[in-house]
Design a protein around this motif. Structure first.
Motif: not given
Ligand SMILES: [Zn+2]
Length: 121
Positions: A70, A73, A86, A88-89
């Motif tokens: 990503c 992030c 992503c 994560g985010c």
């Protein structure tokens, strides 16, 4: 079928590389993003690998999962489905870091037969 034409080009490259020696196995690395089905590739290889150099050779496949990094992030995500985002985010500003591989890693050739000893005169 995309795998068949792929096997034909692999067979050409391997035959050239083998230089007339008999090939016992060919190792490939294929990324998931190539959308190649390994089983289909192995099946196509059994059709394609004919002739004195390739007959009886085995195709070994290292399957590389797709992964993205990503840009927002920095999370590195392995892609389980074909969605470039992503984990994560949830962002989509990602860079593909693996999964696009397509290469012949190695070729094993059968050992050359031992030269027969020359009988003493
Ligand atoms: Zn992210």
């Amino acid at each position: 079928m995309h795998e068949l034409s792929l096997c034909e080009s692999i067979a050409r490259a391997v035959t050239r590389e083998a230089g007339g020696r008999r090939v016992s196995s060919v190792r490939l690395r294929i990324g998931a993003l190539r959308q190649v089905v390994p089983d289909t590739l192995v099946y196509c290889w059994s059709i394609t690998s004919r002739g004195p150099v390739l007959d009886g050779s085995v195709l070994e496949i290292d399957y590389v999962p797709a992964a993205v990094e990503c840009r927002d992030c920095g999370t590195l995500s392995e892609l389980s489905r074909f969605t470039l985002s992503c984990s994560g985010c949830g962002g989509t500003a990602v860079t593909v870091v693996s999964g696009e591989e397509m290469l012949i890693v190695s070729i094993d050739v059968a050992e050359a037969p031992e030269a027969s000893a020359i009988p003493p005169a």
